[in-house]
Design a protein around this motif. Sequence first.
Motif, mmCIF file in Angstrom:
data_model
loop_
_atom_site.group_PDB
_atom_site.id
_atom_site.type_symbol
_atom_site.label_atom_id
_atom_site.label_comp_id
_atom_site.label_asym_id
_atom_site.label_seq_id
_atom_site.Cartn_x
_atom_site.Cartn_y
_atom_site.Cartn_z
ATOM 1 N N VAL A 1 68.332 57.228 -57.132
ATOM 2 C CA VAL A 1 69.129 56.010 -57.183
ATOM 3 C C VAL A 1 69.494 55.570 -55.772
ATOM 4 O O VAL A 1 69.803 56.391 -54.899
ATOM 5 N N ASN A 2 69.463 54.265 -55.556
ATOM 6 C CA ASN A 2 69.871 53.676 -54.278
ATOM 7 C C ASN A 2 70.765 52.487 -54.593
ATOM 8 O O ASN A 2 70.323 51.496 -55.169
ATOM 9 N N ARG A 3 72.045 52.570 -54.213
ATOM 10 C CA ARG A 3 72.978 51.459 -54.422
ATOM 11 C C ARG A 3 73.105 50.674 -53.124
ATOM 12 O O ARG A 3 73.274 51.243 -52.055
ATOM 13 N N SER A 4 73.031 49.355 -53.240
ATOM 14 C CA SER A 4 73.008 48.502 -52.060
ATOM 15 C C SER A 4 74.402 47.976 -51.716
ATOM 16 O O SER A 4 75.315 47.949 -52.550
ATOM 17 N N ASP A 5 74.532 47.533 -50.482
ATOM 18 C CA ASP A 5 75.745 46.874 -50.017
ATOM 19 C C ASP A 5 75.914 45.566 -50.784
ATOM 20 O O ASP A 5 74.985 44.762 -50.894
ATOM 21 N N LEU A 6 77.115 45.320 -51.332
ATOM 22 C CA LEU A 6 77.343 44.110 -52.112
ATOM 23 C C LEU A 6 77.175 42.844 -51.278
ATOM 24 O O LEU A 6 76.915 41.770 -51.813
ATOM 25 N N ASN A 7 77.313 42.965 -49.952
ATOM 26 C CA ASN A 7 77.192 41.802 -49.077
ATOM 27 C C ASN A 7 75.778 41.623 -48.531
ATOM 28 O O ASN A 7 75.535 40.759 -47.687
ATOM 29 N N GLU A 8 74.846 42.442 -49.009
ATOM 30 C CA GLU A 8 73.480 42.358 -48.501
ATOM 31 C C GLU A 8 72.848 41.032 -48.885
ATOM 32 O O GLU A 8 72.984 40.556 -50.008
ATOM 33 N N LYS A 9 72.159 40.400 -47.949
ATOM 34 C CA LYS A 9 71.527 39.113 -48.158
ATOM 35 C C LYS A 9 70.006 39.283 -48.202
ATOM 36 O O LYS A 9 69.449 40.161 -47.534
ATOM 37 N N PRO A 10 69.319 38.432 -48.992
ATOM 38 C CA PRO A 10 67.849 38.467 -48.968
ATOM 39 C C PRO A 10 67.324 38.176 -47.571
ATOM 40 O O PRO A 10 67.923 37.408 -46.816
ATOM 41 N N ARG A 11 66.196 38.800 -47.212
ATOM 42 C CA ARG A 11 65.660 38.638 -45.861
ATOM 43 C C ARG A 11 64.559 37.583 -45.781
ATOM 44 O O ARG A 11 63.996 37.338 -44.727
ATOM 45 N N GLY A 12 64.231 36.985 -46.922
ATOM 46 C CA GLY A 12 63.310 35.865 -46.897
ATOM 47 C C GLY A 12 61.849 36.234 -46.931
ATOM 48 O O GLY A 12 60.988 35.388 -46.697
ATOM 49 N N TYR A 13 61.529 37.497 -47.238
ATOM 50 C CA TYR A 13 60.134 37.901 -47.373
ATOM 51 C C TYR A 13 60.041 39.009 -48.426
ATOM 52 O O TYR A 13 61.045 39.680 -48.715
ATOM 53 N N PRO A 14 58.875 39.195 -49.035
ATOM 54 C CA PRO A 14 58.740 40.212 -50.088
ATOM 55 C C PRO A 14 59.000 41.620 -49.540
ATOM 56 O O PRO A 14 58.604 41.944 -48.424
ATOM 57 N N GLU A 15 59.646 42.439 -50.357
ATOM 58 C CA GLU A 15 59.903 43.834 -49.988
ATOM 59 C C GLU A 15 59.542 44.747 -51.150
ATOM 60 O O GLU A 15 59.450 44.314 -52.306
ATOM 61 N N ILE A 16 59.341 45.999 -50.821
ATOM 62 C CA ILE A 16 58.966 47.004 -51.818
ATOM 63 C C ILE A 16 59.870 48.224 -51.668
ATOM 64 O O ILE A 16 60.156 48.666 -50.554
ATOM 65 N N ALA A 17 60.350 48.729 -52.782
ATOM 66 C CA ALA A 17 61.151 49.952 -52.805
ATOM 67 C C ALA A 17 60.289 51.062 -53.402
ATOM 68 O O ALA A 17 59.652 50.869 -54.443
ATOM 69 N N ARG A 18 60.271 52.200 -52.737
ATOM 70 C CA ARG A 18 59.492 53.337 -53.220
ATOM 71 C C ARG A 18 60.173 54.611 -52.773
ATOM 72 O O ARG A 18 61.093 54.582 -51.939
ATOM 73 N N ILE A 19 59.724 55.728 -53.292
ATOM 74 C CA ILE A 19 60.281 57.022 -52.872
ATOM 75 C C ILE A 19 59.526 57.478 -51.636
ATOM 76 O O ILE A 19 58.308 57.601 -51.642
ATOM 77 N N GLY A 20 60.281 57.723 -50.555
ATOM 78 C CA GLY A 20 59.683 58.101 -49.288
ATOM 79 C C GLY A 20 59.447 59.595 -49.175
ATOM 80 O O GLY A 20 59.655 60.367 -50.127
ATOM 81 N N ALA A 21 59.058 60.011 -47.975
ATOM 82 C CA ALA A 21 58.677 61.404 -47.733
ATOM 83 C C ALA A 21 59.845 62.361 -47.912
ATOM 84 O O ALA A 21 59.666 63.527 -48.244
ATOM 85 N N GLU A 22 61.075 61.881 -47.690
ATOM 86 C CA GLU A 22 62.246 62.758 -47.796
ATOM 87 C C GLU A 22 62.945 62.613 -49.144
ATOM 88 O O GLU A 22 64.138 62.898 -49.280
ATOM 89 N N ASP A 23 62.205 62.186 -50.138
ATOM 90 C CA ASP A 23 62.731 62.063 -51.504
ATOM 91 C C ASP A 23 63.953 61.161 -51.587
ATOM 92 O O ASP A 23 64.920 61.459 -52.297
ATOM 93 N N VAL A 24 63.915 60.059 -50.866
ATOM 94 C CA VAL A 24 64.935 59.028 -50.982
ATOM 95 C C VAL A 24 64.227 57.689 -51.175
ATOM 96 O O VAL A 24 63.065 57.524 -50.786
ATOM 97 N N ILE A 25 64.907 56.752 -51.793
ATOM 98 C CA ILE A 25 64.321 55.432 -51.984
ATOM 99 C C ILE A 25 64.409 54.648 -50.686
ATOM 100 O O ILE A 25 65.490 54.508 -50.112
ATOM 101 N N ILE A 26 63.268 54.177 -50.214
ATOM 102 C CA ILE A 26 63.235 53.358 -49.012
ATOM 103 C C ILE A 26 62.766 51.964 -49.389
ATOM 104 O O ILE A 26 62.014 51.779 -50.345
ATOM 105 N N VAL A 27 63.255 50.966 -48.649
ATOM 106 C CA VAL A 27 62.868 49.573 -48.876
ATOM 107 C C VAL A 27 62.241 49.067 -47.592
ATOM 108 O O VAL A 27 62.802 49.196 -46.505
ATOM 109 N N GLU A 28 61.045 48.497 -47.701
ATOM 110 C CA GLU A 28 60.343 48.011 -46.533
ATOM 111 C C GLU A 28 59.589 46.738 -46.875
ATOM 112 O O GLU A 28 59.460 46.371 -48.036
ATOM 113 N N LYS A 29 59.120 46.044 -45.860
ATOM 114 C CA LYS A 29 58.379 44.803 -46.061
ATOM 115 C C LYS A 29 57.122 45.090 -46.867
ATOM 116 O O LYS A 29 56.384 46.042 -46.593
ATOM 117 N N PHE A 30 56.867 44.250 -47.880
ATOM 118 C CA PHE A 30 55.715 44.458 -48.733
ATOM 119 C C PHE A 30 54.514 43.686 -48.199
ATOM 120 O O PHE A 30 54.590 42.471 -47.973
#
Length: 223
Positions: free
Chosen positions: A191-220
């Motif tokens: 689970v990854n909970r985001s900051d309530l004040n987080e704003k869209p960055r204006g480009y597609p992104e992808i969330a996946r499980i990274g190498a350290e077993d945490v959810i990472i979000v990066e540009k898609f």
Amino acid sequence: MANPTVVLRAYRDGLHLIIKPHLSIAEVEVAIQHEISRMNRSLVGATLQIDLKSPTLSDEEIDYLRSKLQENYDLIVRGVELEDDSVSPPIAAAPTTHAISQTMDTPATREGEPSRIVPYTIRSGQIEEFPQGSLIIYGDVNSGGEVRAGGDVVVLGTLRGSAHAGTNGRLSAVIIAMDFAPLKLQIGNYVNRSDLNEKPRGYPEIARIGAEDVIIVEKFVKF
């Protein structure tokens, strides 16, 4: 229709228009009109592949059908494939309508699993779920809305609510959105909970499980 002669399906590579055998071009035109009228979202500018089952339409009729799809529905035919009835049909996804999703006996892989298209925005308090495969949302997921899928979650709009991919335990599942500002992301049990004040960055992104077993979000970019 209990046994439709023409079916519009969503696959991993996009829309497919499947035309059953032994049909006249007039019957095909009527069936296409019926199938598209069942949808409550425009497909203007979309591309599709025509899948024909043998015996099939003539080359002249196929050319005519291409022009009519473009002229009447602004749909672009990206290809035509002839399928022999002796060969097993491709694994189908759920129909591109509000209808209850279909379940298919398919392998638990991205290539083989079915998809369900949801042609509307998910509003606050609404939950959309498809444990059999991936969910593709033709709209936004508003704050307070939730989408859950056994496979991937793809939002062709802004994700402001909650998204849970890999509900069947597939940790290779991903969450993709054109704009990311989610309340909560979950893949499998992570689970990854985001900051309530987080704003869209204006480009597609992808969330996946990274190498350290945490959810990472990066540009898609692409899979």
